[in-house]
Design a protein around this motif. Structure first.
Motif, PDB file in Angstrom:
ATOM      1  N   GLU A   1      -2.307  10.720 -32.365  1.00 29.65           N
ATOM      2  CA  GLU A   1      -1.953  11.692 -33.402  1.00 29.65           C
ATOM      3  C   GLU A   1      -3.208  12.271 -34.054  1.00 29.65           C
ATOM      4  O   GLU A   1      -3.290  13.476 -34.297  1.00 29.65           O
ATOM      5  CB  GLU A   1      -1.053  11.042 -34.451  1.00 29.65           C
ATOM      6  CG  GLU A   1       0.359  10.802 -33.949  1.00 29.65           C
ATOM      7  CD  GLU A   1       1.231  10.115 -34.974  1.00 29.65           C
ATOM      8  OE1 GLU A   1       2.229  10.751 -35.383  1.00 29.65           O
ATOM      9  OE2 GLU A   1       0.922   8.975 -35.370  1.00 29.65           O
ATOM     10  N   LYS A   2      -4.184  11.423 -34.330  1.00 30.40           N
ATOM     11  CA  LYS A   2      -5.437  11.879 -34.944  1.00 30.40           C
ATOM     12  C   LYS A   2      -6.147  12.903 -34.049  1.00 30.40           C
ATOM     13  O   LYS A   2      -6.730  13.873 -34.536  1.00 30.40           O
ATOM     14  CB  LYS A   2      -6.347  10.684 -35.202  1.00 30.40           C
ATOM     15  CG  LYS A   2      -7.625  11.020 -35.924  1.00 30.40           C
ATOM     16  CD  LYS A   2      -8.442   9.776 -36.197  1.00 30.40           C
ATOM     17  CE  LYS A   2      -9.753  10.158 -36.860  1.00 30.40           C
ATOM     18  NZ  LYS A   2     -10.594   8.984 -37.095  1.00 30.40           N
TER      19      LYS A   2
ATOM     20  N   GLY B   1      -4.635  14.888 -32.135  1.00 28.94           N
ATOM     21  CA  GLY B   1      -3.763  16.057 -32.000  1.00 28.94           C
ATOM     22  C   GLY B   1      -3.049  16.122 -30.669  1.00 28.94           C
ATOM     23  O   GLY B   1      -2.608  17.198 -30.249  1.00 28.94           O
TER      24      GLY B   1
ATOM     25  N   GLU C   1       2.838  14.370 -31.451  1.00 29.11           N
ATOM     26  CA  GLU C   1       3.466  14.646 -32.740  1.00 29.11           C
ATOM     27  C   GLU C   1       4.811  13.932 -32.791  1.00 29.11           C
ATOM     28  O   GLU C   1       5.417  13.647 -31.762  1.00 29.11           O
ATOM     29  CB  GLU C   1       3.651  16.149 -32.960  1.00 29.11           C
ATOM     30  CG  GLU C   1       4.583  16.807 -31.967  1.00 29.11           C
ATOM     31  CD  GLU C   1       4.649  18.317 -32.107  1.00 29.11           C
ATOM     32  OE1 GLU C   1       3.915  18.876 -32.943  1.00 29.11           O
ATOM     33  OE2 GLU C   1       5.434  18.934 -31.370  1.00 29.11           O
ATOM     34  N   ARG C   2       5.237  13.631 -34.017  1.00 28.33           N
ATOM     35  CA  ARG C   2       6.528  12.977 -34.230  1.00 28.33           C
ATOM     36  C   ARG C   2       7.525  14.023 -34.713  1.00 28.33           C
ATOM     37  O   ARG C   2       7.219  14.822 -35.596  1.00 28.33           O
ATOM     38  CB  ARG C   2       6.405  11.876 -35.280  1.00 28.33           C
ATOM     39  CG  ARG C   2       5.517  10.742 -34.846  1.00 28.33           C
ATOM     40  CD  ARG C   2       5.309   9.748 -35.987  1.00 28.33           C
ATOM     41  NE  ARG C   2       4.260   8.806 -35.660  1.00 28.33           N
ATOM     42  CZ  ARG C   2       4.473   7.590 -35.178  1.00 28.33           C
ATOM     43  NH1 ARG C   2       5.710   7.174 -34.985  1.00 28.33           N
ATOM     44  NH2 ARG C   2       3.467   6.796 -34.893  1.00 28.33           N
ATOM     45  N   ARG C   3       8.717  13.976 -34.115  1.00 23.82           N
ATOM     46  CA  ARG C   3       9.792  14.879 -34.529  1.00 23.82           C
ATOM     47  C   ARG C   3      11.040  14.038 -34.799  1.00 23.82           C
ATOM     48  O   ARG C   3      11.280  13.060 -34.089  1.00 23.82           O
ATOM     49  CB  ARG C   3      10.125  15.882 -33.417  1.00 23.82           C
ATOM     50  CG  ARG C   3       8.999  16.784 -33.024  1.00 23.82           C
ATOM     51  CD  ARG C   3       9.462  17.748 -31.945  1.00 23.82           C
ATOM     52  NE  ARG C   3       8.336  18.293 -31.223  1.00 23.82           N
ATOM     53  CZ  ARG C   3       8.409  18.763 -29.990  1.00 23.82           C
ATOM     54  NH1 ARG C   3       9.551  18.748 -29.326  1.00 23.82           N
ATOM     55  NH2 ARG C   3       7.334  19.240 -29.390  1.00 23.82           N
TER      56      ARG C   3
ATOM     57  N   HIS D   1      12.175   8.795 -35.368  1.00 26.19           N
ATOM     58  CA  HIS D   1      11.197   9.784 -34.917  1.00 26.19           C
ATOM     59  C   HIS D   1      10.956   9.630 -33.422  1.00 26.19           C
ATOM     60  O   HIS D   1      10.800   8.517 -32.926  1.00 26.19           O
ATOM     61  CB  HIS D   1       9.878   9.640 -35.680  1.00 26.19           C
ATOM     62  CG  HIS D   1       9.976  10.163 -37.065  1.00 26.19           C
ATOM     63  ND1 HIS D   1      10.203   9.361 -38.154  1.00 26.19           N
ATOM     64  CD2 HIS D   1       9.898  11.429 -37.538  1.00 26.19           C
ATOM     65  CE1 HIS D   1      10.258  10.104 -39.232  1.00 26.19           C
ATOM     66  NE2 HIS D   1      10.073  11.361 -38.897  1.00 26.19           N
TER      67      HIS D   1
ATOM     68  N   LEU E   1       8.496  10.781 -30.270  1.00 24.50           N
ATOM     69  CA  LEU E   1       7.140  11.240 -29.985  1.00 24.50           C
ATOM     70  C   LEU E   1       7.175  12.295 -28.887  1.00 24.50           C
ATOM     71  O   LEU E   1       7.894  12.144 -27.891  1.00 24.50           O
ATOM     72  CB  LEU E   1       6.288  10.056 -29.526  1.00 24.50           C
ATOM     73  CG  LEU E   1       6.192   8.924 -30.535  1.00 24.50           C
ATOM     74  CD1 LEU E   1       5.850   7.623 -29.834  1.00 24.50           C
ATOM     75  CD2 LEU E   1       5.174   9.271 -31.594  1.00 24.50           C
ATOM     76  N   HIS E   2       6.380  13.340 -29.068  1.00 21.44           N
ATOM     77  CA  HIS E   2       6.267  14.410 -28.077  1.00 21.44           C
ATOM     78  C   HIS E   2       4.793  14.780 -27.929  1.00 21.44           C
ATOM     79  O   HIS E   2       4.043  14.759 -28.910  1.00 21.44           O
ATOM     80  CB  HIS E   2       7.044  15.653 -28.513  1.00 21.44           C
ATOM     81  CG  HIS E   2       8.515  15.462 -28.528  1.00 21.44           C
ATOM     82  ND1 HIS E   2       9.287  15.619 -27.412  1.00 21.44           N
ATOM     83  CD2 HIS E   2       9.348  15.096 -29.535  1.00 21.44           C
ATOM     84  CE1 HIS E   2      10.547  15.376 -27.719  1.00 21.44           C
ATOM     85  NE2 HIS E   2      10.615  15.052 -29.004  1.00 21.44           N
TER      86      HIS E   2
ATOM     87  N   THR F   1       1.712  17.248 -27.783  1.00 21.71           N
ATOM     88  CA  THR F   1       1.404  18.577 -28.301  1.00 21.71           C
ATOM     89  C   THR F   1       0.871  19.419 -27.142  1.00 21.71           C
ATOM     90  O   THR F   1       0.676  18.914 -26.032  1.00 21.71           O
ATOM     91  CB  THR F   1       0.331  18.502 -29.397  1.00 21.71           C
ATOM     92  OG1 THR F   1      -0.870  17.981 -28.808  1.00 21.71           O
ATOM     93  CG2 THR F   1       0.784  17.636 -30.571  1.00 21.71           C
TER      94      THR F   1
END
Length: 162
Positions: free
Chosen positions: A79-80, A82, A85-87, A96, A98-99, A101
């Motif tokens: 995540e840091k 990039g 991302e969590r949706r 949540h 995870l997908h 980016t």
């Protein structure tokens, strides 16, 4: 065994263990060359997230037999950077999913291209029959380990990647 001679099966098992360890070390080094901040465990998790078209952290921990804290630490790094991302899940907004980016998808595509080129170079002299046999053995080996209990630290060097 007396006389200093090991049975052929034990000799083969020693060779397999040594070679899988060497393979795991090379895989980690290759992952570091693709992206210095993307260790092999993170790369593997990111690839799985993409292949599944999204998944939960608990799914990753279960699939790879990793401790939830290991998965959490790796995901925080992704995540840091990039790459993930969590949706909210469509059916339960408390969960949540995870997908990857766009940046995560891009780094995976680059890594796959580099890995395929490296495998093609290394295996260029192998016959189609040898490649088919090798692929079948790897599938068989990994299928046998899907329900195994890890025999070392979950993200340590003693555990080859799935």
């Amino acid at each position: 065994m007396t006389g200093g001679t090991e049975p052929p099966r034990e000799v083969s098992m020693d060779v397999i263990q040594r070679e899988l360890t060497a393979f795991a070390r090379r895989a980690r080094a290759a992952a570091a060359r693709v992206h210095p901040e993307l260790p092999l465990v993170s790369y593997t998790l990111l690839a799985h997230i993409e292949e599944q078209r999204g998944c939960r952290a608990t799914d990753l921990a279960a699939h790879y037999l990793l401790d939830k804290s290991t998965v959490s630490r790796q995901l925080a790094g992704l995540e840091k950077l990039g790459f993930v991302e969590r949706r909210p899940a469509p059916d339960d907004h408390r969960v949540h999913v995870l997908h990857p980016t766009e940046a995560g998808t891009t780094v995976l595509a680059s890594a796959r291209t580099n890995r395929r080129a490296a495998y093609q170079k290394r295996l260029k002299d192998w016959s189609a029959e040898d490649l088919d046999r090798f692929a079948a053995y790897l599938l068989r080996y990994n299928a046998a380990g899907q329900n195994a209990v890890p025999d070392g630290p979950p993200d340590g060097p003693s555990r080859p990647p799935h």
